[in-house]
Design an enzyme around this catalytic site. Structure first.
Site, PDB file in Angstrom:
ATOM      1  N   ASN A   9       0.873  -1.184   0.000  1.00 39.74           N
ATOM      2  CA  ASN A   9       0.000   0.000   0.000  1.00 39.74           C
ATOM      3  C   ASN A   9       0.906   1.229   0.000  1.00 39.74           C
ATOM      4  OD1 ASN A   9      -1.842   2.006   0.477  1.00 39.74           O
ATOM      5  ND2 ASN A   9      -2.268   1.416   2.602  1.00 39.74           N
ATOM      6  N   TRP A  10       1.018   1.853  -1.156  1.00 41.76           N
ATOM      7  CA  TRP A  10       1.960   2.979  -1.278  1.00 41.76           C
ATOM      8  C   TRP A  10       1.385   4.289  -0.731  1.00 41.76           C
ATOM      9  CZ3 TRP A  10       4.486   2.307  -6.859  1.00 41.76           C
ATOM     10  CH2 TRP A  10       5.166   1.092  -6.884  1.00 41.76           C
ATOM     11  N   LYS A  11       0.143   4.256  -0.308  1.00 43.15           N
ATOM     12  CA  LYS A  11      -0.505   5.437   0.283  1.00 43.15           C
ATOM     13  C   LYS A  11      -0.300   6.660  -0.626  1.00 43.15           C
ATOM     14  CE  LYS A  11       0.107   3.425   4.796  1.00 43.15           C
ATOM     15  NZ  LYS A  11      -0.039   3.581   6.232  1.00 43.15           N
ATOM     16  N   HIS A  95      -9.649   1.031   4.595  1.00 47.56           N
ATOM     17  CA  HIS A  95      -8.404   1.185   5.359  1.00 47.56           C
ATOM     18  C   HIS A  95      -8.664   2.093   6.563  1.00 47.56           C
ATOM     19  CE1 HIS A  95      -4.288   2.344   6.352  1.00 47.56           C
ATOM     20  NE2 HIS A  95      -3.891   1.272   5.666  1.00 47.56           N
ATOM     21  N   GLU A  97      -7.088   4.486   7.708  1.00 44.70           N
ATOM     22  CA  GLU A  97      -6.872   5.908   7.411  1.00 44.70           C
ATOM     23  C   GLU A  97      -8.096   6.492   6.696  1.00 44.70           C
ATOM     24  OE1 GLU A  97      -3.070   5.465   5.463  1.00 44.70           O
ATOM     25  OE2 GLU A  97      -2.170   4.935   7.384  1.00 44.70           O
ATOM     26  N   GLU A 167      -5.714  -5.292  10.436  1.00 45.60           N
ATOM     27  CA  GLU A 167      -4.705  -4.270  10.694  1.00 45.60           C
ATOM     28  C   GLU A 167      -5.028  -3.557  12.005  1.00 45.60           C
ATOM     29  OE1 GLU A 167      -2.664  -3.035   6.830  1.00 45.60           O
ATOM     30  OE2 GLU A 167      -4.390  -1.740   7.044  1.00 45.60           O
ATOM     31  N   GLY A 173       2.012   2.076  10.839  1.00 42.92           N
ATOM     32  CA  GLY A 173       2.939   3.198  10.718  1.00 42.92           C
ATOM     33  C   GLY A 173       3.582   3.609  12.035  1.00 42.92           C
ATOM     34  N   SER A 213       3.045  -2.311  10.437  1.00 42.48           N
ATOM     35  CA  SER A 213       4.498  -2.300  10.617  1.00 42.48           C
ATOM     36  C   SER A 213       5.161  -3.638  10.280  1.00 42.48           C
ATOM     37  CB  SER A 213       4.857  -1.851  12.040  1.00 42.48           C
ATOM     38  OG  SER A 213       4.413  -0.523  12.253  1.00 42.48           O
ATOM     39  N   GLY A 234       2.653  -1.230   4.363  1.00 37.49           N
ATOM     40  CA  GLY A 234       2.677   0.197   4.050  1.00 37.49           C
ATOM     41  C   GLY A 234       4.102   0.675   3.850  1.00 37.49           C
ATOM     42  N   GLY A 235       4.684   1.267   4.897  1.00 34.43           N
ATOM     43  CA  GLY A 235       6.007   1.887   4.816  1.00 34.43           C
ATOM     44  C   GLY A 235       7.073   1.041   4.128  1.00 34.43           C
TER      45      GLY A 235
END
Ligand code: PEP
Length: 251
Positions: A9-11, A95, A97, A167, A173, A213, A234-235
């Site tokens: 997930n490159w956000k 998600h 977010e 999640e 994150g 994470s 993600g990151g």
């Protein structure tokens, strides 16, 4: 047997050129893998260039959100048909977010899930508790509410076409990861719940990914657990070396 899925997930990261470069590097390194499905979910503006970069490989394309209507006067939104025709196979739905910053609810998640399935996209449905909910021993209650909301009105035949991502919000994150057994416990709870809502056969077909994470140094232990069928990353998906290592730990 569920084939593991590792989705990046490159956000809201990567311009079109940066996305093309990262996807091209991943194609060179990962294109021959068959034992794991690799999905890249760049921002909307980079979907076309990532599609071009991964052409001819096993890597699959996903989006990070969609509206549920086929088309219409919805300024700023993107439709399922637009995603499908640009080459997406997957779409992340609900998600945390999106739920917290853009006020998505179980009801809008459900509309998106039903629409994605209708258009032939595989929804990656995100569920998970916040820190205060875990501390109040409400993890199962929150996860059950997210799952029942997302799957409302679905038959087992449609439900088995979905992917779930557990999640825990407190792990996204933050560098804090659920331990493999903490995560697997919730995955088992989700699988039991799906079994009671649909059937055991249906529940056994659904990939339940872990997200929060995930890094190269913890992915193997997580992915080795009985009911963790992949990861939503993600990151660590923004860097070719770390994403490649995570993907390889699923093989
Ligand atoms: C995510 O974006 O779904 C996620 C899990 O992010 P991170 O891996 O950075 O925690």
């Amino acid at each position: 047997m569920r084939t593991p899925i590792i989705a990046g997930n490159w956000k809201m990261y990567k311009t079109q050129n940066e996305a093309f470069q990262l996807a091209s590097t991943l194609k060179q390194r990962l294109s021959n893998l068959n034992s794991v499905k690799v999905v890249l979910c760049p921002p909307f503006t980079a979907l076309a260039s990532v599609k071009e970069a991964i052409l001819g490989s096993n890597i699959l394309l996903g989006a990070q959100n969609m509206h549920w209507e086929k088309e219409g006067a919805y300024t700023g939104e993107v439709s399922p048909e637009m995603l499908l025709t640009i080459g997406c196979k997957y779409v992340i739905i609900g998600h945390s977010e999106r739920r917290s910053y853009f006020f998505e609810t179980n009801q809008t998640v459900n509309l998106r899930v039903k629409s994605a399935l209708k258009f032939g996209l595989i929804p990656i449905i995100c569920v998970g508790e916040r820190l205060e909910e875990r501390e109040a021993n409400k993890t199962e209650q929150v996860v059950e509410n997210h799952i029942k909301g997302a799957f409302a009105d679905l038959t087992g035949n449609l439900a088995e076409e979905t992917v779930i991502a557990y999640e825990p919000v407190w792990a996204i994150g933050t560098g804090k990861t659920a331990t493999p057994s903490q995560a697997n416990e919730v995955h088992l709870f989700i699988r039991e719940l799906l079994s009671s809502m649909f059937s055991k056969e249906c529940a056994d077909k659904i990939n339940i990914l872990y997200g929060g994470s995930v890094k190269p140094d913890n992915s193997k232990q997580l992915l080795d657990m009985s009911d963790i069928d992949g990861a939503l990353v993600g990151g660590a998906s923004l860097d070719a070396d770390s994403f490649e290592k995570i993907v390889r730990s699923a093989t």
